[in-house]
Every structure is written in structure tokens, then in C-alpha cells.
Design a protein around this motif. Structure first.
Motif, mmCIF file in Angstrom:
data_model
loop_
_atom_site.group_PDB
_atom_site.id
_atom_site.type_symbol
_atom_site.label_atom_id
_atom_site.label_comp_id
_atom_site.label_asym_id
_atom_site.label_seq_id
_atom_site.Cartn_x
_atom_site.Cartn_y
_atom_site.Cartn_z
ATOM 1 N N MET A 163 85.356 121.892 -21.054
ATOM 2 C CA MET A 163 84.444 120.749 -21.090
ATOM 3 C C MET A 163 83.108 121.137 -20.453
ATOM 4 N N ASN A 164 82.023 120.780 -21.095
ATOM 5 C CA ASN A 164 80.694 121.104 -20.584
ATOM 6 C C ASN A 164 80.288 120.161 -19.450
ATOM 7 N N TRP A 165 79.638 120.740 -18.445
ATOM 8 C CA TRP A 165 79.079 119.938 -17.362
ATOM 9 C C TRP A 165 77.805 119.248 -17.845
ATOM 10 N N SER A 166 77.563 118.047 -17.330
ATOM 11 C CA SER A 166 76.335 117.318 -17.627
ATOM 12 C C SER A 166 75.907 116.561 -16.383
ATOM 13 N N ILE A 167 74.604 116.489 -16.148
ATOM 14 C CA ILE A 167 74.117 115.745 -14.991
ATOM 15 C C ILE A 167 74.352 114.253 -15.162
ATOM 16 N N SER A 168 74.422 113.800 -16.403
ATOM 17 C CA SER A 168 74.670 112.386 -16.693
ATOM 18 C C SER A 168 75.169 112.239 -18.126
ATOM 19 N N ASN A 169 76.079 111.307 -18.323
ATOM 20 C CA ASN A 169 76.531 110.998 -19.683
ATOM 21 C C ASN A 169 75.488 110.195 -20.443
ATOM 22 N N TYR A 170 74.532 109.647 -19.688
ATOM 23 C CA TYR A 170 73.473 108.835 -20.294
ATOM 24 C C TYR A 170 72.160 109.602 -20.260
ATOM 25 N N LYS A 171 71.426 109.506 -21.338
ATOM 26 C CA LYS A 171 70.134 110.166 -21.401
ATOM 27 C C LYS A 171 68.987 109.152 -21.513
ATOM 28 N N GLU A 172 69.323 107.861 -21.613
ATOM 29 C CA GLU A 172 68.290 106.828 -21.695
ATOM 30 C C GLU A 172 67.636 106.661 -20.326
ATOM 31 N N TRP A 173 66.302 106.585 -20.320
ATOM 32 C CA TRP A 173 65.579 106.565 -19.054
ATOM 33 C C TRP A 173 65.955 105.373 -18.176
ATOM 34 N N HIS A 174 66.081 104.187 -18.744
ATOM 35 C CA HIS A 174 66.372 103.004 -17.915
ATOM 36 C C HIS A 174 67.738 103.134 -17.246
ATOM 37 N N LYS A 175 68.674 103.787 -17.904
ATOM 38 C CA LYS A 175 69.987 103.994 -17.294
ATOM 39 C C LYS A 175 69.926 105.051 -16.192
#
Length: 368
Positions: free
Chosen positions: A1-13
Motif C-alpha cells: 500500500m502506498n503512503w500518502s500525506i492525506s486521502n483528501y486532496k481538496e484544499w478546503h479539506k
């Protein structure tokens, strides 16, 4: 599984999830270089430019996540370094260096990140301006090769390109031309797709530690003796590592000297004496060419360099070991120590942590 800083990429989130993202709103930038507005606006534009770049789209998923995180964090410390000069110009000197420290804390404490991915991101944050300003360095080649030991240059160039595109300024094309020049310069210096290779560890050490040395110079290896130098935050496991891997090696420990003489760690008046005592003990081994271990936190580059310079002056080979465990394990290990370090001291030291880089010693190993 790849690491990600956030599952969300929308700025407001992102603003809702991370205070350090929300802090970007309203941080002013100089209108000559950033007519688009505040740091939040710039960072959003950089992320858009990055994700729309053909080079980014051809990267593997994990490299995309690493680069995206670096772009999100690249100006994180403009919030603390931005000032308005007497002439009305807005500057943020030092934001990249301070941003590296902040990125490391965030990715160690708040968003658990594999060590090697975290340090790739930290290096990208630290050097994100290098492609634009490499030719203004005092020694461009040395600055380039030093950075190449810890950062992926194609990723750095992509970040710098997106940084240039993610703004409104009159010299945008010049900035893009500088990125192209940087890529060509990396190719010329043999560090584009991999770090620059040196003839030996002695050759690499000599190049980065002697002002007039050339990268292709092959010095005679006349080293004698060996110093095992530890670097880690308190409670990470330096003592355990030495006992397991170097059980018969003499150890010089600043903490042991303090305890032997019943000196408190926070007694600043005694620190100088402790350091001098440790130095005299080290010189005994160094004069004989006898191997020993130097066991101290050594969390800053400046602290490490003064000792490495001493050891190297006696022609000792310096092997530097950095030790780290995940954040929660670290806190637990510290609490279980015979002499635990107060929590506020741990956090203060974490904020100062500079992970050793390959140019600092003859060999640098990461025990993580």
C-alpha cells in the motif's frame, strides 16, 4: 500500500485537517514575485501545476505522493519567516530550512511516515529553491553534489518547475529556463538520476570537508583507528545498539560522565567540564589509533561536525549511526528508561533534529 500525506486532496479539506495548511491563508508575499496573492493561493497553484505536468503523471504512485506532499509543505514556514522590510518589500528568508524541520516533525509525530519517504520529502522542502538559484551559490558544484546525496534531482526539478508555474510574475520564463539549466547541470555533474559516485568513502569525505578538494580527487587512505559515532534523540536506543553490535568497544558517553560525577543534565555550568573531560578521553584513544564509540545525542549538524573534525584531525575513520524508532515507541522507550528525559525536553530536541546526511562522515548508516 502506498503512503500518502492525506486521502483528501481538496484544499478546503486540507485546511480543516491540518492547522499548518490553514496557517497559509493570509500570509503575504512580495507582489513582484508573487502577484497571485498569499501563500495559500500560491501553494494551490503549485499543486495544480504539478498534477497537470506530464512528467508528474508518468511517475509511479508512491513518487507522486512524495512529490505532492513536498509541494504542499514547501512554503509551510513562510508563516513564521515572512517580514516586511523598511523599503516595503516582503521577504521570507530561511523559510526552506525552517520548513525542513517542520516537515520532519509533522511526518514523524502527526502523520506517521516511513523514514526514507519522510527524509525524501524533507530534502525536497529544504532544497526546493536550489534549481532556481544554484548558480548564485558560492560553490555551485559542491552545493549541487551535496544536495544530490539526499534528494532525487528529477523530482526536485519538477517541484521547482511547478513552483515557478504556480505564481504570477514577470520573470516566469526566466525561472523555467533556470530549471532547464539545472537539469543540464546535473547531467554534466553526473547526479541527475542518481547521486554522484566517488572513488571511495575517503574521497567523498575529503571532498566535502576540504575547501579546495575536487570531486574526482582520489586521496591516499592513511586512516588509522575508527570512531563509532552515535546520533539519536534520547530514548531511541543508542545504548542498546552499541551493546548488541559493539559489546567489546570502549564507549565515551557524556551522560555516563555526568552520572559518574553526579552532575545534573540541566546544569549548564557543568556542561563545559563534561565536554572537555569527554574530549580528553577521546584523545587518548585517537593518539593510539584505537577504536572507540562516541555516544551522545548529536542531533544537530553543528554538534556532530565539531566532533567529526576532531576525530578526522587524528586520521580516524568515522562511522556515523543514526537510530530512530516510530514516535509512540520512542515515547514508550523513554518512559521505560532508568533515567527518562522529561517530555518537554524530548519535544524541544525533536524540533532541533537534523538527521545526518551522507556527506558528514566516512560512512553514515540509518538504523530505523
Amino acid at each position: 500500500m502506498n503512503w500518502s500525506i492525506s486521502n483528501y486532496k481538496e484544499w478546503h479539506k486540507l485546511e480543516q485537517a491540518f492547522t499548518w495548511v490553514a496557517d497559509m491563508r493570509g500570509v503575504a508575499q512580495d507582489r513582484i514575485h508573487h502577484a497571485e496573492g498569499d501563500v495559500a493561493t500560491h501553494t494551490k497553484m503549485v499543486l495544480d501545476a504539478l498534477t497537470n505536468d506530464g512528467g508528474f503523471q508518468t511517475l509511479d504512485r508512491q513518487s507522486q505522493e512524495v512529490l505532492w506532499a513536498a509541494a504542499l509543505l514547501h512554503d509551510v514556514e513562510k508563516r513564521s519567516t515572512t517580514v516586511t522590510e523598511d523599503d516595503g518589500r516582503i521577504t521570507s528568508r530561511g523559510h526552506a530550512k525552517k520548513g525542513e524541520f517542520t516537515a520532519r516533525e509533522i511526518l514523524f509525530r502527526e502523520i506517521p511516515t516511513p523514514f526514507y519517504l519522510r527524509e525524501k520529502i524533507c530534502a525536497l522542502v529544504r532544497h526546493h529553491g536550489l534549481p532556481l538559484w544554484i548558480m548564485e551559490k558560492v560553490n555551485p558544484v559542491k552545493s549541487l553534489l551535496q544536495a544530490s546525496l539526499r534528494v532525487d534531482m528529477p523530482l526536485l526539478a519538477l517541484l521547482a518547475k511547478s513552483d515557478a508555474l504556480g505564481r504570477i510574475c514577470s520573470d516566469q520564463q526566466e525561472l523555467l529556463d533556470r530549471v532547464e539549466l539545472f537539469a543540464a547541470y546535473c547531467e554534466e555533474q553526473q547526479c541527475w538520476n542518481n547521486r554522484r559516485e566517488f572513488a571511495s568513502d575517503v574521497a567523498r569525505f575529503t571532498y566535502f570537508h576540504k575547501p579546495d578538494s575536487a570531486p574526482d580527487y582520489v586521496p591516499y587512505d592513511d586512516l588509522k583507528g575508527e570512531v563509532i559515532m552515535m546520533s539519536a534523540l534520547p530514548g531511541m536506543g543508542k545504548d542498546t545498539y552499541l551493546k548488541k553490535h559493539y559489546p567489546d568497544l570502549p564507549v565515551i558517553s557524556l551522560d555516563d560522565i555526568r552520572r559518574k560525577h553526579k552532575l545534573k543534565p540541566d546544569d549548564s555550568s557543568a556542561t563545559g567540564w563534561v565536554v572537555q573531560e569527554a574530549k580528553e578521553q577521546a584523545k587518548i584513544f585517537l593518539r593510539k589509533g584505537q577504536a572507540f564509540a562516541w555516544n551522545a545525542t548529536n542531533v544537530t549538524r553543528q554538534m556532530r561536525s565539531q566532533w567529526i573534525d576532531l576525530f578526522a584531525s587524528y586520521k580516524a575513520r568515522v562511522k556515523l549511526f543514526y537510530v530512530e524508532v516510530p514516535y509512540q515507541d520512542w515515547l514508550r522507550q523513554n518512559n521505560n528508561r532508568e533515567h527518562p528525559v522529561p517530555a518537554n525536553v524530548l519535544q524541544r530536541l525533536l524540533g532541533k533534529l537534523e538527521v545526518p546526511t551522507p556527506d558528514e562522515a566516512h560512512t553514515v548508516d540509518y538504523i530505523v
